[in-house]
Design a protein around this motif. Structure first.
Motif, PDB file in Angstrom:
ATOM      1  N   VAL A 151       2.215   6.782  -6.819  1.00  0.00           N
ATOM      2  CA  VAL A 151       1.201   7.733  -7.288  1.00  0.00           C
ATOM      3  C   VAL A 151       1.582   9.152  -6.873  1.00  0.00           C
ATOM      4  O   VAL A 151       1.535  10.090  -7.683  1.00  0.00           O
ATOM      5  N   GLY A 152       1.994   9.293  -5.600  1.00  0.00           N
ATOM      6  CA  GLY A 152       2.384  10.613  -5.107  1.00  0.00           C
ATOM      7  C   GLY A 152       3.567  11.165  -5.875  1.00  0.00           C
ATOM      8  O   GLY A 152       3.581  12.332  -6.291  1.00  0.00           O
ATOM      9  N   GLY A 153       4.578  10.311  -6.115  1.00  0.00           N
ATOM     10  CA  GLY A 153       5.766  10.735  -6.841  1.00  0.00           C
ATOM     11  C   GLY A 153       5.420  11.159  -8.260  1.00  0.00           C
ATOM     12  O   GLY A 153       5.885  12.189  -8.747  1.00  0.00           O
ATOM     13  N   ALA A 154       4.547  10.356  -8.905  1.00  0.00           N
ATOM     14  CA  ALA A 154       4.136  10.693 -10.271  1.00  0.00           C
ATOM     15  C   ALA A 154       3.428  12.038 -10.291  1.00  0.00           C
ATOM     16  O   ALA A 154       3.676  12.874 -11.171  1.00  0.00           O
ATOM     17  N   ALA A 155       2.550  12.267  -9.298  1.00  0.00           N
ATOM     18  CA  ALA A 155       1.824  13.537  -9.229  1.00  0.00           C
ATOM     19  C   ALA A 155       2.807  14.689  -9.077  1.00  0.00           C
ATOM     20  O   ALA A 155       2.661  15.747  -9.689  1.00  0.00           O
ATOM     21  N   CYS A 156       3.855  14.491  -8.260  1.00  0.00           N
ATOM     22  CA  CYS A 156       4.879  15.518  -8.068  1.00  0.00           C
ATOM     23  C   CYS A 156       5.578  15.843  -9.386  1.00  0.00           C
ATOM     24  O   CYS A 156       5.832  17.004  -9.700  1.00  0.00           O
ATOM     25  N   LEU A 157       5.892  14.775 -10.162  1.00  0.00           N
ATOM     26  CA  LEU A 157       6.614  14.974 -11.410  1.00  0.00           C
ATOM     27  C   LEU A 157       5.753  15.670 -12.443  1.00  0.00           C
ATOM     28  O   LEU A 157       6.220  16.541 -13.170  1.00  0.00           O
ATOM     29  N   ILE A 158       4.476  15.268 -12.502  1.00  0.00           N
ATOM     30  CA  ILE A 158       3.600  15.812 -13.541  1.00  0.00           C
ATOM     31  C   ILE A 158       3.186  17.239 -13.222  1.00  0.00           C
ATOM     32  O   ILE A 158       3.137  18.097 -14.093  1.00  0.00           O
TER      33      ILE A 158
ATOM     34  N   TRP B 216       3.720  17.938  -1.544  1.00  0.00           N
ATOM     35  CA  TRP B 216       2.749  17.332  -0.644  1.00  0.00           C
ATOM     36  C   TRP B 216       1.999  16.110  -1.147  1.00  0.00           C
ATOM     37  O   TRP B 216       1.469  15.360  -0.346  1.00  0.00           O
ATOM     38  N   PRO B 217       1.953  15.809  -2.475  1.00  0.00           N
ATOM     39  CA  PRO B 217       1.351  14.513  -2.853  1.00  0.00           C
ATOM     40  C   PRO B 217       2.086  13.321  -2.248  1.00  0.00           C
ATOM     41  O   PRO B 217       1.511  12.245  -2.107  1.00  0.00           O
ATOM     42  N   LEU B 218       3.357  13.517  -1.867  1.00  0.00           N
ATOM     43  CA  LEU B 218       4.115  12.412  -1.256  1.00  0.00           C
ATOM     44  C   LEU B 218       3.502  11.981   0.069  1.00  0.00           C
ATOM     45  O   LEU B 218       3.770  10.886   0.550  1.00  0.00           O
ATOM     46  N   LEU B 219       2.660  12.847   0.660  1.00  0.00           N
ATOM     47  CA  LEU B 219       1.955  12.471   1.894  1.00  0.00           C
ATOM     48  C   LEU B 219       1.086  11.240   1.681  1.00  0.00           C
ATOM     49  O   LEU B 219       0.708  10.560   2.630  1.00  0.00           O
TER      50      LEU B 219
ATOM     51  N   ARG C  41       0.833  -1.197   0.000  1.00  0.00           N
ATOM     52  CA  ARG C  41       0.000   0.000   0.000  1.00  0.00           C
ATOM     53  C   ARG C  41       0.871   1.252   0.000  1.00  0.00           C
ATOM     54  O   ARG C  41       0.659   2.180  -0.785  1.00  0.00           O
ATOM     55  N   ALA C  42       1.872   1.263   0.904  1.00  0.00           N
ATOM     56  CA  ALA C  42       2.746   2.432   1.004  1.00  0.00           C
ATOM     57  C   ALA C  42       3.484   2.660  -0.314  1.00  0.00           C
ATOM     58  O   ALA C  42       3.630   3.793  -0.780  1.00  0.00           O
ATOM     59  N   LEU C  43       3.917   1.547  -0.927  1.00  0.00           N
ATOM     60  CA  LEU C  43       4.668   1.648  -2.175  1.00  0.00           C
ATOM     61  C   LEU C  43       3.808   2.256  -3.281  1.00  0.00           C
ATOM     62  O   LEU C  43       4.255   3.180  -3.985  1.00  0.00           O
ATOM     63  N   SER C  44       2.568   1.751  -3.420  1.00  0.00           N
ATOM     64  CA  SER C  44       1.718   2.310  -4.480  1.00  0.00           C
ATOM     65  C   SER C  44       1.396   3.763  -4.177  1.00  0.00           C
ATOM     66  O   SER C  44       1.328   4.587  -5.098  1.00  0.00           O
ATOM     67  N   GLY C  45       1.223   4.102  -2.883  1.00  0.00           N
ATOM     68  CA  GLY C  45       0.997   5.497  -2.513  1.00  0.00           C
ATOM     69  C   GLY C  45       2.171   6.366  -2.913  1.00  0.00           C
ATOM     70  O   GLY C  45       2.002   7.465  -3.460  1.00  0.00           O
ATOM     71  N   ALA C  46       3.377   5.860  -2.679  1.00  0.00           N
ATOM     72  CA  ALA C  46       4.587   6.624  -3.016  1.00  0.00           C
ATOM     73  C   ALA C  46       4.698   6.807  -4.519  1.00  0.00           C
ATOM     74  O   ALA C  46       5.060   7.881  -5.008  1.00  0.00           O
TER      75      ALA C  46
END
Lengths: 479, 150
Positions: free
Chosen positions: A361-368, A375-378, A354-359
């Motif tokens: 998705v969050g990381g991708a949001a940060c890049l895009i 804060w998407p990394l939260l 779960r944490a990995l998929s969250g990271a």
């Protein structure tokens, strides 16, 4: 026993006329509109419009009268027969062997006349009955029940004189149920918080001033409008729940549960006990902290219906669940607590993916969207928390042939079902689980319902799978 | 522990699934071509290759070698999956009705799918020889009837 063809209560004229009017509402509105639009809004146009309206109402009333005149029903030859239609005659026969129940529904018009609509339910039918009798008086309902009882005594029992086990939702509990119902109550504060965060991250101090000036041209105005819309939506959902659950009453009546609910539309449903394959104890995000639950029934063949129809009771304290079931549904009564959790070593398997998929998705949001900072990394710690809660929620127990399985997807859910009534059960392993000696166990009880507990010890899961295979033996050994 | 189910699907099941994988490769080729013209870069060509490798080469073989079924008097025992392997048990008492279906591809390969209906939905045994599927369907139907009478 056979009976003479019976007519509907004359109140059916009003019900059928209203139905006809509703079907014809669109053409009438179009007519009215053209009458007015044709020559502008003057008294002549208004008069013409009113005339059309009167003609429409008269036609609908005539239609209602003709339909009432042409509709009759009777119980005969082991079936419920209904015939209706003036020009196009329609005859429906439901064999008594296929009748699952006689449900009564009282809408506003029916209650005005003190009658009910009777739905003859079959297993294959949808939310409406196979045969719908729009208005039936109290004596006629009794006569109809009498006719069905002669063939299928288990479906309809004599009106009992003694007090039956019954639970009634209080006004206060109804209000609590309505306020805490639905996921929207969760989304709302979350979204409001998110918007606050967003407006804060843009680094402007104008919030309070702009709000006092109420100018909807800024981004803040749009946020305000969105929050306002959400609040309205939430208010509507609360009102909807209040109306749907008003006067919620459950009665145990022999081999049936009678569920009555609804403010504007009184609905009474009789559910045969043998068709109930499981009870689900659901704790929503807003209810869990207060130890509140809702009970749902898993019924074969009712999957297509709205969740309100599957509600056994809308609000119950967690500690009250077992006594409630012991009183009204002893066949399925069990303790929703004290389940065996998955092994401690399984915890990381709930949390890490779960944490990995969250990271990711969050990381991708940060890049895009680099503009919105980090804060998407939260999402990663939030997802990890979600996984941890799933681990804490998971558990199972098989005792006296009764299975209890709990899991969580946002809401906490515990399925209580007799092992002998499971539709199917399965054990599953991924290669990683095989290496670690873990396995998942899944069961299915109805179209809408199943349960799964992930990452049990493989031998425990295998043993459970075997015991579910021969439920008779487990119940005999214990009983 | 109950012995694992023993019967396999028809060997031509692999060819059926390979054909399905091949069909799935077509949109992947189209998508890759479009992405390449829009974004450039030769790496997009790997997309249909990957779909082909998984859908035509790897998955059908793996899936076929994992699939086992057995119909006993009181239950239907299935084991299936490619990565995650699931063992499902359907009690005969719960079977409402059973039928066989044949899609266009099934017919091409002389195969049929047995669909078992319970109150919880459907469970399928795919890609059996047509004659065998028919026999299996009739057998399950007969067993389900006697199970009801017990």
């Amino acid at each position: 026993m056979s009976s003479e063809p019976a007519k509907l209560h004359p109140a059916a004229i009003a019900v059928l006329a209203l139905n006809a009017l509703r079907e014809a509402a669109l053409p009438i509105i179009v007519l009215l509109f053209t009458a007015i639009a044709g020559s502008g809004l003057d008294t002549a146009a208004l008069r013409r419009g009113l005339l059309y309206l009167a003609i429409g109402v008269a036609a609908a009333s005539l239609m209602g009268f003709l339909r009432w005149l042409s509709t009759s029903y009777r119980v005969e030859d082991g079936g419920v027969h209904a015939r209706t239609g003036f020009l196009l005659r329609k005859e429906t026969t439901v064999p008594l062997s296929r009748v699952q129940g006689l449900d009564t529904v009282a809408g506003p018009v029916q209650r005005l006349f003190g009658v009910v609509a009777v739905h003859v339910q079959t297993a294959g039918g949808g939310a409406k009955g196979e045969i719908v009798l729009e208005a039936v008086g109290p004596e006629a309902v009794e006569a109809l029940r009498e006719g069905v009882r002669a063939h299928r005594p288990e479906l309809v029992e004599a009106a009992p004189a003694t007090a039956l086990p019954e639970r009634r939702l209080t006004r206060r509990d109804g209000l609590i149920a309505a306020v805490t119902a639905g996921q929207l109550g969760v989304i709302l504060p979350a979204l409001a918080g998110g918007l606050q965060l967003l407006s804060g991250s843009f680094g402007n101090q104008r919030g309070v001033e702009d709000a006092s000036r109420l100018l909807p041209d800024s981004a803040f105005g749009w946020e305000l409008a969105a929050v306002g819309l959400l609040i309205i939506a939430w208010g509507l959902s609360v009102a909807g729940s209040l109306i749907a659950f008003a006067g919620f009453t459950v009665t145990r009546d022999g081999e049936r549960l009678r569920i009555r609910r609804g403010l504007l539309q009184r609905t009474e449903v009789a559910v045969p006990i043998r068709r109930i394959h499981g009870v689900r104890v659901v704790e929503g995000l807003l209810r869990r902290p207060f130890g509140l639950t809702a009970l749902r029934v898993e019924i074969a063949g009712y999957a297509a219906e709205a969740s309100a129809a599957r509600t056994l009771y809308p609000l119950l304290r967690r500690a009250d669940v077992e006594p409630f079931l012991a009183e009204l549904l002893p066949e399925l009564a069990d303790d929703p607590g004290h389940l065996t959790p998955p092994p401690a070593r399984a915890a990381r398997r709930y949390v890490l993916p779960r944490a990995l998929s969250g990271a990711i998705v969050g990381g991708a949001a940060c890049l895009i969207f680099p503009a919105i900072a980090w804060w998407p990394l939260l999402l990663a710690p939030l997802a990890a928390l979600d996984g941890w809660l799933d681990y804490r929620a998971a558990g199972w127990r098989l005792r006296d042939g009764r299975l209890a399985m709990s899991s969580r997807t946002l809401a906490w859910s515990t399925l209580l079902a007799p092992a002998a009534r499971l539709q199917e059960h399965a054990i599953a392993q991924t290669p990683l689980q095989r290496r670690a000696g873990l396995a998942d166990v899944q069961v299915a009880v109805g179209k809408a319902g199943g349960a799964q507990v992930r990452h049990l010890e493989a031998d425990v899961a295998g043993d459970l799978w075997e015991r579910l295979r021969r439920p008779e033996r487990t119940s005999k050994a214990a009983g | 522990m109950t012995p694992e189910p023993s019967r396999r699907l028809a060997p031509s099941a692999r060819w059926l699934w390979r054909a399905q994988g091949l069909i799935a490769t077509i949109p992947a080729i189209v998508a890759a071509g479009w992405l390449r013209s829009e974004q450039g870069g030769a790496l997009w060509a790997l997309l249909p290759v990957a779909v082909f490798a998984l859908g035509v080469v790897a998955v059908p073989e793996l899936r076929w070698s994992r699939w086992r079924y057995e119909v006993r008097d009181a239950e239907i025992d299935l084991r299936h999956g490619t990565v995650r392997i699931t063992r499902t048990l359907v009690p005969m008492l719960r079977v409402q009705h059973v039928d066989t279906t044949r899609g266009p591809l099934d017919q091409l390969f002389g195969l049929a799918t047995v669909v078992v209906h319970t109150a919880a939905g459907t469970t399928t045994i795919p890609a059996l020889e047509t004659a065998e599927a028919g026999q299996l369907r009739d057998r399950i139907a007969a067993l389900a009837r006697t199970a009801d009478e017990l």
